[in-house]
Design a protein around this motif. Sequence first.
Motif, mmCIF file in Angstrom:
data_model
loop_
_atom_site.group_PDB
_atom_site.id
_atom_site.type_symbol
_atom_site.label_atom_id
_atom_site.label_comp_id
_atom_site.label_asym_id
_atom_site.label_seq_id
_atom_site.Cartn_x
_atom_site.Cartn_y
_atom_site.Cartn_z
ATOM 1 N N LYS A 188 2.096 -4.026 7.198
ATOM 2 C CA LYS A 188 2.068 -2.794 6.404
ATOM 3 C C LYS A 188 1.888 -3.102 4.926
ATOM 4 C CE LYS A 188 4.714 1.308 5.104
ATOM 5 N NZ LYS A 188 6.007 2.039 5.176
ATOM 6 N N ASN A 189 2.607 -4.098 4.432
ATOM 7 C CA ASN A 189 2.513 -4.431 3.015
ATOM 8 C C ASN A 189 1.212 -5.141 2.674
ATOM 9 O OD1 ASN A 189 5.218 -3.826 1.451
ATOM 10 N ND2 ASN A 189 5.771 -4.380 3.533
ATOM 11 N N ILE A 190 0.699 -5.932 3.605
ATOM 12 C CA ILE A 190 -0.616 -6.550 3.395
ATOM 13 C C ILE A 190 -1.684 -5.474 3.241
ATOM 14 C CG2 ILE A 190 -2.433 -7.901 4.522
ATOM 15 C CD1 ILE A 190 -0.159 -9.583 5.788
ATOM 16 N N GLU A 191 -1.623 -4.448 4.089
ATOM 17 C CA GLU A 191 -2.612 -3.379 4.024
ATOM 18 C C GLU A 191 -2.460 -2.561 2.741
ATOM 19 O OE1 GLU A 191 -2.312 -1.143 7.650
ATOM 20 O OE2 GLU A 191 -3.615 -2.553 8.727
ATOM 21 N N GLU A 192 -1.218 -2.285 2.352
ATOM 22 C CA GLU A 192 -1.008 -1.484 1.149
ATOM 23 C C GLU A 192 -1.435 -2.227 -0.114
ATOM 24 O OE1 GLU A 192 3.036 -0.180 1.054
ATOM 25 O OE2 GLU A 192 2.708 1.418 2.524
ATOM 26 N N SER A 195 -3.943 -7.550 0.100
ATOM 27 C CA SER A 195 -3.876 -8.984 -0.155
ATOM 28 C C SER A 195 -2.871 -9.586 0.806
ATOM 29 C CB SER A 195 -3.443 -9.262 -1.600
ATOM 30 O OG SER A 195 -3.041 -10.613 -1.765
ATOM 31 N N VAL A 196 -3.268 -10.633 1.533
ATOM 32 C CA VAL A 196 -2.346 -11.265 2.473
ATOM 33 C C VAL A 196 -1.183 -11.936 1.742
ATOM 34 C CG1 VAL A 196 -2.086 -13.048 4.237
ATOM 35 C CG2 VAL A 196 -4.066 -11.515 4.303
ATOM 36 N N PRO A 197 -1.426 -12.843 0.779
ATOM 37 C CA PRO A 197 -0.265 -13.487 0.135
ATOM 38 C C PRO A 197 0.609 -12.521 -0.638
ATOM 39 C CG PRO A 197 -2.312 -14.126 -0.954
ATOM 40 C CD PRO A 197 -2.696 -13.425 0.304
ATOM 41 N N ASP A 198 0.007 -11.587 -1.377
ATOM 42 C CA ASP A 198 0.821 -10.628 -2.132
ATOM 43 C C ASP A 198 1.640 -9.745 -1.200
ATOM 44 O OD1 ASP A 198 -0.087 -11.605 -4.512
ATOM 45 O OD2 ASP A 198 -1.474 -9.966 -4.925
ATOM 46 N N GLY A 199 1.023 -9.297 -0.111
ATOM 47 C CA GLY A 199 1.730 -8.443 0.825
ATOM 48 C C GLY A 199 2.893 -9.162 1.479
ATOM 49 N N ILE A 200 2.687 -10.418 1.878
ATOM 50 C CA ILE A 200 3.755 -11.182 2.509
ATOM 51 C C ILE A 200 4.892 -11.424 1.517
ATOM 52 C CG2 ILE A 200 4.353 -13.460 3.423
ATOM 53 C CD1 ILE A 200 1.683 -13.489 4.862
ATOM 54 N N LEU A 201 4.567 -11.840 0.300
ATOM 55 C CA LEU A 201 5.606 -12.137 -0.684
ATOM 56 C C LEU A 201 6.400 -10.887 -1.041
ATOM 57 C CD1 LEU A 201 3.644 -14.622 -2.948
ATOM 58 C CD2 LEU A 201 5.756 -15.127 -1.720
ATOM 59 N N TYR A 202 5.725 -9.769 -1.197
ATOM 60 C CA TYR A 202 6.439 -8.537 -1.515
ATOM 61 C C TYR A 202 7.334 -8.116 -0.354
ATOM 62 C CZ TYR A 202 7.399 -3.710 -2.709
ATOM 63 O OH TYR A 202 8.035 -2.524 -2.972
ATOM 64 N N ALA A 203 6.786 -8.174 0.869
ATOM 65 C CA ALA A 203 7.565 -7.788 2.041
ATOM 66 C C ALA A 203 8.804 -8.668 2.199
ATOM 67 C CB ALA A 203 6.702 -7.874 3.297
ATOM 68 N N LEU A 204 8.659 -9.965 1.937
ATOM 69 C CA LEU A 204 9.796 -10.872 2.047
ATOM 70 C C LEU A 204 10.850 -10.582 0.986
ATOM 71 C CD1 LEU A 204 8.018 -14.264 2.820
ATOM 72 C CD2 LEU A 204 9.396 -12.877 4.378
ATOM 73 N N THR A 205 10.408 -10.248 -0.225
ATOM 74 C CA THR A 205 11.352 -9.927 -1.286
ATOM 75 C C THR A 205 12.229 -8.750 -0.895
ATOM 76 O OG1 THR A 205 9.825 -10.765 -2.968
ATOM 77 C CG2 THR A 205 11.572 -9.303 -3.717
ATOM 78 N N VAL A 297 10.886 -17.307 -2.792
ATOM 79 C CA VAL A 297 11.200 -15.883 -2.700
ATOM 80 C C VAL A 297 12.611 -15.687 -3.243
ATOM 81 C CG1 VAL A 297 11.505 -13.918 -1.153
ATOM 82 C CG2 VAL A 297 9.676 -15.580 -0.723
ATOM 83 N N ASN A 298 12.718 -15.080 -4.412
ATOM 84 C CA ASN A 298 14.000 -14.842 -5.061
ATOM 85 C C ASN A 298 14.151 -13.359 -5.363
ATOM 86 O OD1 ASN A 298 15.071 -17.476 -5.218
ATOM 87 N ND2 ASN A 298 13.695 -17.952 -6.913
ATOM 88 N N ASN A 345 6.122 -8.507 -10.563
ATOM 89 C CA ASN A 345 5.015 -9.064 -9.783
ATOM 90 C C ASN A 345 5.284 -8.837 -8.299
ATOM 91 O OD1 ASN A 345 6.840 -11.049 -8.972
ATOM 92 N ND2 ASN A 345 6.034 -12.608 -10.354
ATOM 93 N N SER A 346 4.405 -9.359 -7.453
ATOM 94 C CA SER A 346 4.506 -9.075 -6.019
ATOM 95 C C SER A 346 5.717 -9.726 -5.380
ATOM 96 C CB SER A 346 3.229 -9.536 -5.297
ATOM 97 O OG SER A 346 3.040 -10.920 -5.459
#
Length: 403
Positions: A188-192, A195-205, A297-298, A345-346
Motif C-alpha cells: 500500500k505504501n509503495i503504491e502511494e 517508490s519501492v524503497p521509500d514505501g518500505i521505509l515509510y511503512a516500517l517507520t 529505521v528509527n 523524510n520517508s
Amino acid sequence: MANPARSCRMLGAIALPDASLSALGNDGNHHPYLLAELEEFRLQGGSGQWPYSNQDGWGMSGYHQFESFVEIQTVRSELEAYEDEDYYFHTSNLLAPDQVNVLMGHLRQTSSGADGIENPHPFIYTTPSGDTYSFGHNGDLNKSDLRDLIGDEWLALHPPQTYGSGAWDGAGWSDVVDSELYFLWLVKNIEELQSVPDGILYALTILEAQQPYMAKNFLFSDGQDLYGYRRAITSDIYYYDALDVDNIPAHLSPGNHRTIMSTPPPEGPVSELPWVELPDRTLLIFKANGDTELHTVNPTSVTNAEMHIPGQSNLAHIYPNPFNGNTHISVALEHGGEYSIHILNSRGQEIFSQMHHVGSKGHYEFAWRGQDDRGQALDSGCYFFLLRQDSKTIATGKLLLLK
C-alpha cells in the motif's frame, strides 16, 4: 553466530551484474555456493536437528528475464523441505531459464493464520503496471493492528487470502496470515509513494511505532533488487556480499551472487565466507546494479497517529505537487498564534522545521523550498509535512519532490 530460534527460515539470492544464478560451471553444475545454500535451506526444513524445525511446508520463487520482461515462477509445498523428494526437482526448474536474477525461499513454522496448507510464502502481488513483488516473513505481528493501519477500504480492494474458510472480514479472519497483512501494508505504501524503497521505509517507520517489540524479519523483491529487514532481538538475518572481495579468504572464490539467509551453512567453504550479521532495525538493499544500501529505521518522537498519514489532510491544499523548487501549503486556520511546519523524510526523520506567527484566523500559506535545515537541496523523493500549534497537529500531507 547466535543460535536461531525455532521460527521461519528464509533464503534470498541475487545475481551479480552481468551474471545469472542459473549459469553452469565447467562441471555442468550451478555455482557451488548456491548449491550449498540450497542444501542448507533443505536441511533447515524439518530435519529434526536443532535448530531445524520448520515442518509446515516450504516455498520458493524465482525471477528470470524473458526478452524485455521480468517473469516469476513459484513453487509451494505443504511438505517439509527435508522430506520432500521433489525439492531439487522444483528448485532445478526455477533455475532452468537462462537469466535468473533473484531466488527467494521460505520455510514455514506456523504461528498465525491457516495451517495444514501449502506454504503461502513467498506471497506474490502484481501491480496494474505488471511489476511483481514477492515477500517472506519471519516473526509475529498483531493482525488487528495491521488491519487498522491498512484500512478496510483498501483491503476490500486487495483482500487477503483465507484458504476457503470464508470472507477475510468475517468467518475467514482467523485464517488470514499476519505475514500477508504485513506484505499488503508495504505494498500500500509503495503504491502511494510510487517508490519501492521509500514505501518500505515509510511503512516500517509506522509499523515500528505501532508494534515496536514484534519480530518483523522479511525478504522482499521486485524482480530487480533484493531487500532484507531485521527486527528481532536475536539475529535471524545474515548476508554475504560477493562484491566485497577484500574480505574473502584467499583460497575461496568470490562467487557470482549475493545472499541473505536466516542461518548460513555452518560448515564447508560457504561457512568461511565473510557473512555479516544484519543490525537490528536495518533494511538491506542488494541492488541489481551491484550497489549495496543499508538504512536504519528509527521511529522519531512524532506520535504514531501523526506519522500515519494515509493521504492529505482535507484542511490543506498543496500546490504544485509534485514540485521542483518551491511548493506552497495552504491551510485554513481557526486561530492566530505560533505555528510550526515540520518536514519529514520517508523514514520519519525530521529534516526541516520553521516557526510562523499567524495574526488571526483565516487562510494562510506556508512555503517550502525542498531544502533541509542547513539550506541543502534535497534529493527527489517523497516527503511529509506536519503543521502544529504547540503539541497539536493541525494538518498533514505528502509532498513529492521531482528534479
